[in-house]
Design a protein around this motif. Structure first.
Motif, mmCIF file in Angstrom:
data_model
loop_
_atom_site.group_PDB
_atom_site.id
_atom_site.type_symbol
_atom_site.label_atom_id
_atom_site.label_comp_id
_atom_site.label_asym_id
_atom_site.label_seq_id
_atom_site.Cartn_x
_atom_site.Cartn_y
_atom_site.Cartn_z
ATOM 1 N N VAL A 59 8.829 2.750 -5.193
ATOM 2 C CA VAL A 59 9.425 3.546 -4.129
ATOM 3 C C VAL A 59 8.602 3.328 -2.860
ATOM 4 O O VAL A 59 7.383 3.304 -2.902
ATOM 5 C CB VAL A 59 9.454 5.039 -4.519
ATOM 6 N N GLY A 60 9.279 3.132 -1.751
ATOM 7 C CA GLY A 60 8.602 2.852 -0.484
ATOM 8 C C GLY A 60 8.478 1.371 -0.194
ATOM 9 O O GLY A 60 8.161 0.969 0.921
ATOM 10 N N GLU A 61 8.727 0.526 -1.195
ATOM 11 C CA GLU A 61 8.655 -0.933 -1.025
ATOM 12 C C GLU A 61 9.942 -1.611 -1.468
ATOM 13 O O GLU A 61 9.966 -2.807 -1.712
ATOM 14 C CB GLU A 61 7.480 -1.495 -1.832
ATOM 15 N N LYS A 62 11.017 -0.859 -1.559
ATOM 16 C CA LYS A 62 12.282 -1.403 -2.049
ATOM 17 C C LYS A 62 12.993 -2.205 -0.963
ATOM 18 O O LYS A 62 13.028 -1.810 0.189
ATOM 19 C CB LYS A 62 13.184 -0.278 -2.542
ATOM 20 N N GLN A 63 13.557 -3.331 -1.352
ATOM 21 C CA GLN A 63 14.325 -4.173 -0.432
ATOM 22 C C GLN A 63 15.598 -3.443 -0.040
ATOM 23 O O GLN A 63 16.290 -2.889 -0.884
ATOM 24 C CB GLN A 63 14.647 -5.488 -1.140
ATOM 25 N N THR A 64 15.927 -3.442 1.248
ATOM 26 C CA THR A 64 17.095 -2.692 1.727
ATOM 27 C C THR A 64 18.250 -3.601 2.121
ATOM 28 O O THR A 64 19.149 -3.186 2.826
ATOM 29 C CB THR A 64 16.710 -1.816 2.935
ATOM 30 N N TYR A 65 18.242 -4.836 1.693
ATOM 31 C CA TYR A 65 19.309 -5.774 2.030
ATOM 32 C C TYR A 65 19.536 -6.715 0.860
ATOM 33 O O TYR A 65 18.738 -6.776 -0.068
ATOM 34 C CB TYR A 65 18.940 -6.590 3.275
ATOM 35 N N ASN A 66 20.635 -7.446 0.908
ATOM 36 C CA ASN A 66 20.927 -8.475 -0.080
ATOM 37 C C ASN A 66 21.226 -9.751 0.691
ATOM 38 O O ASN A 66 22.064 -9.747 1.583
ATOM 39 C CB ASN A 66 22.118 -8.065 -0.941
ATOM 40 N N ASN A 67 20.553 -10.830 0.340
ATOM 41 C CA ASN A 67 20.721 -12.063 1.111
ATOM 42 C C ASN A 67 21.797 -13.005 0.579
ATOM 43 O O ASN A 67 22.014 -14.066 1.130
ATOM 44 C CB ASN A 67 19.381 -12.800 1.236
ATOM 45 N N PHE A 68 22.487 -12.638 -0.490
ATOM 46 C CA PHE A 68 23.624 -13.421 -1.015
ATOM 47 C C PHE A 68 23.317 -14.912 -1.181
ATOM 48 O O PHE A 68 24.080 -15.758 -0.758
ATOM 49 C CB PHE A 68 24.854 -13.258 -0.112
ATOM 50 N N LYS A 124 2.959 -2.493 -15.325
ATOM 51 C CA LYS A 124 3.863 -1.386 -15.028
ATOM 52 C C LYS A 124 5.156 -1.662 -15.766
ATOM 53 O O LYS A 124 6.068 -2.268 -15.226
ATOM 54 C CB LYS A 124 4.122 -1.280 -13.524
ATOM 55 N N ARG A 125 5.230 -1.203 -17.002
ATOM 56 C CA ARG A 125 6.344 -1.566 -17.872
ATOM 57 C C ARG A 125 7.589 -0.735 -17.670
ATOM 58 O O ARG A 125 8.549 -0.868 -18.400
ATOM 59 C CB ARG A 125 5.906 -1.455 -19.323
ATOM 60 N N PHE A 126 7.607 0.146 -16.670
ATOM 61 C CA PHE A 126 8.723 1.051 -16.503
ATOM 62 C C PHE A 126 9.455 0.792 -15.197
ATOM 63 O O PHE A 126 8.928 0.165 -14.287
ATOM 64 C CB PHE A 126 8.220 2.500 -16.530
ATOM 65 N N LEU A 127 10.674 1.322 -15.093
ATOM 66 C CA LEU A 127 11.393 1.279 -13.830
ATOM 67 C C LEU A 127 10.656 2.178 -12.846
ATOM 68 O O LEU A 127 10.103 3.206 -13.219
ATOM 69 C CB LEU A 127 12.834 1.752 -14.027
ATOM 70 N N SER A 128 10.661 1.818 -11.567
ATOM 71 C CA SER A 128 9.892 2.548 -10.570
ATOM 72 C C SER A 128 10.556 3.869 -10.207
ATOM 73 O O SER A 128 11.752 3.919 -9.915
ATOM 74 C CB SER A 128 9.728 1.699 -9.312
ATOM 75 N N THR A 129 9.759 4.933 -10.226
ATOM 76 C CA THR A 129 10.215 6.275 -9.847
ATOM 77 C C THR A 129 9.255 6.834 -8.801
ATOM 78 O O THR A 129 8.227 6.222 -8.506
ATOM 79 C CB THR A 129 10.228 7.214 -11.066
ATOM 80 N N LEU A 130 9.580 7.987 -8.240
ATOM 81 C CA LEU A 130 8.670 8.630 -7.289
ATOM 82 C C LEU A 130 7.317 8.887 -7.931
ATOM 83 O O LEU A 130 6.275 8.631 -7.342
ATOM 84 C CB LEU A 130 9.259 9.958 -6.806
ATOM 85 N N ARG A 131 7.338 9.373 -9.148
ATOM 86 C CA ARG A 131 6.098 9.743 -9.827
ATOM 87 C C ARG A 131 5.234 8.522 -10.138
ATOM 88 O O ARG A 131 4.058 8.492 -9.801
ATOM 89 C CB ARG A 131 6.411 10.508 -11.094
ATOM 90 N N ASN A 132 5.806 7.480 -10.761
ATOM 91 C CA ASN A 132 4.957 6.347 -11.120
ATOM 92 C C ASN A 132 4.710 5.389 -9.954
ATOM 93 O O ASN A 132 3.965 4.439 -10.084
ATOM 94 C CB ASN A 132 5.468 5.621 -12.374
ATOM 95 N N SER A 133 5.329 5.652 -8.799
ATOM 96 C CA SER A 133 5.027 4.892 -7.587
ATOM 97 C C SER A 133 3.926 5.573 -6.773
ATOM 98 O O SER A 133 3.527 5.088 -5.733
ATOM 99 C CB SER A 133 6.276 4.747 -6.713
#
Length: 127
Positions: A61-70, A84-93
């Protein structure tokens, strides 16, 4: 709403927020990404969105890409980090404490204000 739960969370995935229309080599919209109605995605378009969503779920969270370049390039798929074996959440970020705050908070609007506003709305609406 779900920040204090240990077993469930909601995380916004902004991969489509700043996406531009994909263009072909002539600089015109690349219609291969869209279905016949030119509104919904085609299989190729859905594949691009799925890759972008997968990558977003692995990014902190906070470093997520906000676009798709197709680019339709499978090598852009990210793999889970062994550390980091889990999907990123507010807590583990690192955005929320790992210990939930269990103290009760007061509602920001008193219950009677909601009732007064509803009754006033009905009266104004009926006039």
């Amino acid at each position: 709403r779900y920040e204090e739960r240990e077993d469930f969370t909601v995380v916004m995935q902004p991969f489509f927020r700043n996406t531009l229309l994909p263009l072909n080599s002539n600089g015109k919209p690349d219609l291969s990404f869209f279905a016949a109605d030119c509104f919904h995605f085609s299989g190729r378009g859905y594949a691009e969105m799925a890759m972008a969503l997968w990558n977003n779920m692995l990014e902190p969270v906070g470093e997520k890409q906000t676009y798709n370049n197709f680019t339709h390039d499978r090598s852009k798929l990210k793999c889970p980090n062994p550390e980091k074996r889990f999907l990123s959440t507010l807590r583990n970020s690192g955005f929320r404490s790992s210990v939930p705050n269990l103290e009760k908070t007061k509602p920001s609007v008193p219950y009677w204000a909601v009732i007064v506003a509803a009754v006033a709305g009905i009266l104004v609406g009926s006039l």
